[in-house]
Every structure is written in structure tokens, then in C-alpha cells.
Design an enzyme around this catalytic site. Structure first.
Site, PDB file in Angstrom:
ATOM      1  N   ARG A  18       0.844  -1.200   0.000  1.00 35.19           N
ATOM      2  CA  ARG A  18       0.000   0.000   0.000  1.00 35.19           C
ATOM      3  C   ARG A  18       0.868   1.234   0.000  1.00 35.19           C
ATOM      4  O   ARG A  18       1.748   1.364   0.847  1.00 35.19           O
ATOM      5  CB  ARG A  18      -0.818   0.016   1.303  1.00 35.19           C
ATOM      6  CG  ARG A  18      -2.224  -0.339   1.125  1.00 35.19           C
ATOM      7  CD  ARG A  18      -3.072  -0.229   2.337  1.00 35.19           C
ATOM      8  NE  ARG A  18      -2.618   0.419   3.549  1.00 35.19           N
ATOM      9  CZ  ARG A  18      -3.437   0.869   4.487  1.00 35.19           C
ATOM     10  NH1 ARG A  18      -4.740   0.767   4.307  1.00 35.19           N
ATOM     11  NH2 ARG A  18      -2.994   1.412   5.580  1.00 35.19           N
ATOM     12  N   THR A  69      -1.185   7.555  -0.679  1.00 36.21           N
ATOM     13  CA  THR A  69      -2.483   7.400  -1.360  1.00 36.21           C
ATOM     14  C   THR A  69      -3.274   6.198  -0.836  1.00 36.21           C
ATOM     15  O   THR A  69      -4.475   6.093  -1.065  1.00 36.21           O
ATOM     16  CB  THR A  69      -2.272   7.189  -2.864  1.00 36.21           C
ATOM     17  OG1 THR A  69      -1.584   5.937  -3.041  1.00 36.21           O
ATOM     18  CG2 THR A  69      -1.457   8.313  -3.483  1.00 36.21           C
ATOM     19  N   ASP A 108       0.266  -2.629  12.233  1.00 32.34           N
ATOM     20  CA  ASP A 108       0.717  -3.114  10.925  1.00 32.34           C
ATOM     21  C   ASP A 108       0.989  -4.613  11.024  1.00 32.34           C
ATOM     22  O   ASP A 108       1.952  -5.048  11.665  1.00 32.34           O
ATOM     23  CB  ASP A 108       1.997  -2.361  10.514  1.00 32.34           C
ATOM     24  CG  ASP A 108       2.400  -2.695   9.084  1.00 32.34           C
ATOM     25  OD1 ASP A 108       2.573  -3.903   8.784  1.00 32.34           O
ATOM     26  OD2 ASP A 108       2.524  -1.771   8.272  1.00 32.34           O
ATOM     27  N   ASP A 120       4.485  -5.946   9.801  1.00 34.61           N
ATOM     28  CA  ASP A 120       5.564  -5.617  10.742  1.00 34.61           C
ATOM     29  C   ASP A 120       5.493  -6.495  11.991  1.00 34.61           C
ATOM     30  O   ASP A 120       6.515  -6.925  12.521  1.00 34.61           O
ATOM     31  CB  ASP A 120       5.484  -4.141  11.155  1.00 34.61           C
ATOM     32  CG  ASP A 120       6.017  -3.223  10.065  1.00 34.61           C
ATOM     33  OD1 ASP A 120       6.713  -3.723   9.154  1.00 34.61           O
ATOM     34  OD2 ASP A 120       5.732  -2.013  10.127  1.00 34.61           O
TER      35      ASP A 120
END
Ligand code: PRP
Ligand code: URA
Length: 209
Positions: A104, A108, A200, A203
Site C-alpha cells: 500500500r 495514497t 501493521d 511488521d
């Protein structure tokens, strides 16, 4: 949304709560991701095709159902979807594994493809796409688009946590895809992260950042 199943099983809810905790370390996060995928997979694979095979029991020979060969493909969306693959393979060790690489854009939030390799022939297989996080839905919609372009037809999508926005987007873009969600969260924040979410996922699974 007829094509959506949101799990309410206590084991799945309990494990997701531990995943959310920011003090849960990489080791435990990985193990839980695998376990949740296995629990969700048990339900998602309910309609796997069977074929009768001949087996000799100690008593007699019989025809008995087994999963029809070469029917399942697991396709994780890199990176975080990888963490769910072993849970599905624990259920169906003979499944083939494809990979779709998407990241991603941080500004944006649009997905960008960097890798796509799917088992062949893809047309005949039930395909389970895995990604723990369904946020804006951009990655999921793009991944399913790719799989369809390559000939995939029977596609399921499995995510551990979804935001309402992403779930609706995927469900509308691909009404033929059955979607399995471990927990439906509240909303997205201004960075398109799921709230309360778990941060995340990539991560946390790989110990980066
Ligand atoms: C995360 C996650 C999904 C995607 C979800 O991946 O694993 O693929 O974001 O967001 P979306 O629904 O808004 O598209 P990310 O792009 O962070 O890549 P990574 O797994 O390599 O960290
Ligand atoms: N990707 C993640 O890993 N987490 C989110 O909350 C949203 C996208």
C-alpha cells in the site's frame, strides 16, 4: 452482504484479542495468526469437493470420502498473508500455494503489485486468498482481480480483522467471492489503519520496524 461470514467463535475472538495487544511479541503473534487461520479455514473449507476412494479397513473393503486431489490453492497477499498459510496447510497439506505481492502506498493507500505467481491450472481449484487485514479493501480487490484475470473462478477471501469500508468494497466489487472475517472492527483512521485493529500486521508478523 450475502457473501460475508463474520466469525463469532470464542476461540477466534480470544486469540484476536491477544493479537491486538501491543505487548504481544513476534513469536506469539505468528503462532496466533496461524491458529486463527486454521480455525477459520475449518469453516471456510466446508464445501471442499470430496471423492469416494477404496480403502481396506481391518474388517472389509469400502468406498469412503476423501478430499479430491489438487483442488485447493492458498494465495497469500504478501507480506502479511503469509502468516496465515501454515494454518491452512495444517488442514490440507497437499494444497498448492501461490503468491501475490502488493504493498500500500503510504500516502495514497492505493495498492501496488510487485509479484504474482499462481499454481497452474488455477481454473480448477478452490482458491483461498489470505490477508489478516482488510482495511480500505484496495489490496483485496486488486488481488482478486489478478486471480480472475489469470482464470481463477472459485475464490474465497479470508481476513482476521476487517474495517466496514473494506468489507463493503470487496463484497460489492466481487459478489461471487465468499468472504470470511474473524472480527469486524469499528472504522479506519486518517492513515487508513483499522481501529482498534492491531497495527501493521506485516511488521508484527515479521518483526520489522
Ligand atoms: C497491509 C495488509 C493488507 C493491506 C490492507 O499490507 O497486509 O495487504 O495492508 O490494506 P488495504 O485494505 O487498505 O489495501 P501492506 O501494504 O502494509 O504490506 P505488507 O504486508 O508488505 O506490510
Ligand atoms: N494494514 C495493516 O497492516 N493494518 C491496518 O490497520 C491497515 C492496513
Amino acid at each position: 452482504m450475502d457473501n460475508v461470514m463474520i466469525f463469532d467463535h470464542p476461540l477466534i475472538q480470544h486469540k484476536i484479542s491477544i493479537l491486538r495487544d501491543k505487548s504481544t511479541g513476534t513469536n506469539e503473534f505468528r503462532a496466533l495468526t496461524e491458529e486463527i487461520a486454521m480455525l477459520m479455514g475449518y469453516e471456510a473449507l466446508r464445501d471442499l469437493p470430496l471423492e469416494d476412494v477404496k480403502v481396506e479397513t481391518p474388517i472389509e473393503t469400502c468406498m469412503t470420502p476423501m478430499i479430491a486431489g489438487r483442488k485447493l490453492a492458498v494465495v497469500p497477499i504478501l507480506r502479511a498473508g503469509l502468516g496465515m498459510v501454515s494454518g491452512i496447510l495444517a488442514l490440507v497439506p497437499s494444497a498448492k500455494v501461490g503468491h501475490i505481492g502488493l504493498y500500500r502506498d503510504e500516502v495514497t493507500h492505493e495498492p501496488h503489485e510487485y509479484y504474482c505467481k499462481l499454481p497452474s491450472p488455477i481454473e480448477e481449484r478452490t482458491i483461498i486468498v489470505t490477508d489478516p487485514m482488510l482495511a480500505t479493501g484496495g489490496s483485496a480487490v486488486t488481488a482478486v482481480d489478478f486471480i480472475k484475470q489469470h482464470g481463477g473462478r472459485k475464490i474465497k477471501f479470508m481476513s482476521i480483522i476487517a474495517a466496514p469500508e473494506g468489507l463493503e468494497r470487496l463484497s460489492k466489487a466481487h459478489p461471487d467471492v465468499q468472504i470470511y472475517v474473524g472480527h469486524l472492527d469499528r472504522c479506519l483512521n486518517e492513515n487508513a489503519y483499522i481501529c482498534p485493529g492491531l497495527g501493521d500486521a506485516g511488521d508484527r508478523i515479521f518483526g520489522t520496524k
